[in-house]
Design a protein around this motif. Sequence first.
Motif, PDB file in Angstrom:
ATOM      1  N   UNK A  59       1.088  -1.394   0.314  1.00 17.41           N
ATOM      2  CA  UNK A  59      -0.290  -0.627  -0.109  1.00 17.41           C
ATOM      3  C   UNK A  59       0.700   1.263   0.189  1.00 17.41           C
ATOM      4  N   UNK A  60       2.750   1.049   0.103  1.00 18.55           N
ATOM      5  CA  UNK A  60       2.731   2.329   0.508  1.00 18.55           C
ATOM      6  C   UNK A  60       3.019   3.015  -1.192  1.00 18.55           C
ATOM      7  N   UNK A  61       3.163   2.254  -2.354  1.00 16.57           N
ATOM      8  CA  UNK A  61       3.057   3.228  -3.894  1.00 16.57           C
ATOM      9  C   UNK A  61       1.983   3.975  -3.597  1.00 16.57           C
ATOM     10  N   UNK A  85      -5.358  -8.810  -4.836  1.00 18.22           N
ATOM     11  CA  UNK A  85      -4.264  -8.939  -3.820  1.00 18.22           C
ATOM     12  C   UNK A  85      -4.722  -8.245  -2.482  1.00 18.22           C
ATOM     13  N   UNK A  86      -5.369  -9.149  -2.288  1.00 25.33           N
ATOM     14  CA  UNK A  86      -6.189  -7.274  -0.908  1.00 25.33           C
ATOM     15  C   UNK A  86      -5.559  -7.012   0.227  1.00 25.33           C
ATOM     16  N   UNK A  87      -5.191  -6.946   1.150  1.00 22.04           N
ATOM     17  CA  UNK A  87      -3.874  -6.204   1.994  1.00 22.04           C
ATOM     18  C   UNK A  87      -5.033  -6.746   3.402  1.00 22.04           C
ATOM     19  N   UNK A  90      -1.607  -8.725   9.023  1.00 25.41           N
ATOM     20  CA  UNK A  90      -0.628 -10.335   9.563  1.00 25.41           C
ATOM     21  C   UNK A  90      -0.337 -10.226  10.947  1.00 25.41           C
ATOM     22  N   UNK A  91      -1.120 -12.133  10.890  1.00 26.15           N
ATOM     23  CA  UNK A  91      -1.093 -12.189  12.235  1.00 26.15           C
ATOM     24  C   UNK A  91      -0.234 -12.803  12.578  1.00 26.15           C
ATOM     25  N   UNK A  92       1.371 -12.904  11.828  1.00 28.00           N
ATOM     26  CA  UNK A  92       2.489 -13.595  12.635  1.00 28.00           C
ATOM     27  C   UNK A  92       3.153 -12.567  11.616  1.00 28.00           C
ATOM     28  N   UNK A  93       3.636 -11.472  11.500  1.00 33.87           N
ATOM     29  CA  UNK A  93       4.844 -10.773  11.189  1.00 33.87           C
ATOM     30  C   UNK A  93       6.081 -11.299  11.256  1.00 33.87           C
ATOM     31  N   UNK A 106       3.078  -5.462   8.694  1.00 36.24           N
ATOM     32  CA  UNK A 106       1.941  -5.586   9.355  1.00 36.24           C
ATOM     33  C   UNK A 106       0.762  -6.078   8.734  1.00 36.24           C
ATOM     34  N   UNK A 107       0.871  -6.032   7.319  1.00 35.06           N
ATOM     35  CA  UNK A 107      -0.284  -6.322   6.711  1.00 35.06           C
ATOM     36  C   UNK A 107       0.016  -7.644   5.776  1.00 35.06           C
ATOM     37  N   UNK A 108      -0.742  -8.669   5.049  1.00 39.79           N
ATOM     38  CA  UNK A 108      -0.165  -9.186   3.844  1.00 39.79           C
ATOM     39  C   UNK A 108      -1.240  -9.548   2.746  1.00 39.79           C
ATOM     40  N   UNK A 109      -0.573 -10.090   2.209  1.00 41.79           N
ATOM     41  CA  UNK A 109      -1.334 -10.215   0.817  1.00 41.79           C
ATOM     42  C   UNK A 109      -2.654 -11.720   0.520  1.00 41.79           C
TER      43      UNK A 109
END
Length: 343
Positions: A59-61, A85-87, A90-93, A106-109
């Motif tokens: 999401x940074x871009x 690809x939803x963001x 992330x349960x396991x960063x 902190x997020x995952x795809x």
Amino acid sequence: MRNRKITNTSVEVTELGFGASVIGNLYRVTPVDEAAAAVEAAWDAGVRYFDTAPHYGLGLSERRLGAALRDRPREEYVVSSKVGRLLVPNEQPRGVDSEGFVVRDDLRRQWDFSRDGVLRSIEDSLERTGLDRLDIVYLHDPDDHWRQAAEEAMPVLAELRDQGVIGAIGAGMNQSAMLARFLRETAADVVMLAGRYTLLDQSALDDVLPAAAEHGKSVVAVGVFNSGLLARERPAAGMKYDYEDAPPDLVARALAIAEVCERHGTTLPAAAIAFPFSHPSVINVTLGVRGPEQARRNAELHGRHVPEGLWDDLRLLGLIRPDVPAMSHAEDTDGERRSSRCL
């Protein structure tokens, strides 16, 4: 910077586009001021097409691109983003993203080409960019998701297009065979073709480009440097080709093409940018941009005249396929005829 229209839509894109994956911290950190300066330099050079995606930097871009464009007149530029690809949290960063972007994970795809997933993805992209609309939406890398992408995602995109919410729809991939299917079998207006119609790989002549021509649809070409091997005037060992170390035979072929370019008074990267326009269905070349110097260099390379005789010699020497079309002529929005590379 001249515009070309996506066939059968009202969307026009500049011939050169700004690829925003890099300002999402692809491979290394890009400072926020450098990212903003890159967009400004591209704008000053006449670029008005900007491509991003949720995948790029988690999401940074999208956030950086939206911030950089926020004070620009909205009717003067075109933005594309992508779905699939939803963001999600992330349960396991582990601290840093594992897919090539130097950002916190902190997020995952999460792959999702469902109707609800597409609608949610677009809503999230609008929130991150702060824009009122996305002009173009692509399905992003649906390689392993053909059925859901074709039967669920593309129909909902078509609904949004027909309602005027989106200007044009399509798919973006590194392969060309499935993109040809999207052009032939779905409501796609345009495809983003990565790396398959370049000076070193013309495989798209076997599928996606004939499909685009047959069905009157458009192609945006990306990855025209094939991960870097075509980005310098003199290719060398150790350079990348399609994200991996370039094989010696491809380095030698790139060097041979570079030598022909020199004899014609041009350079390998200028020819690499010009080459996709040899096919009349290609309306744009989009290049990744990290900073302002790169933005200015891309525009300068795009603006160089590349002689028609170069392509003739490359065909004669067997360095490009003999069925590469002669350089096409495009029509400006004001109706004036011109060579698509006589800038």
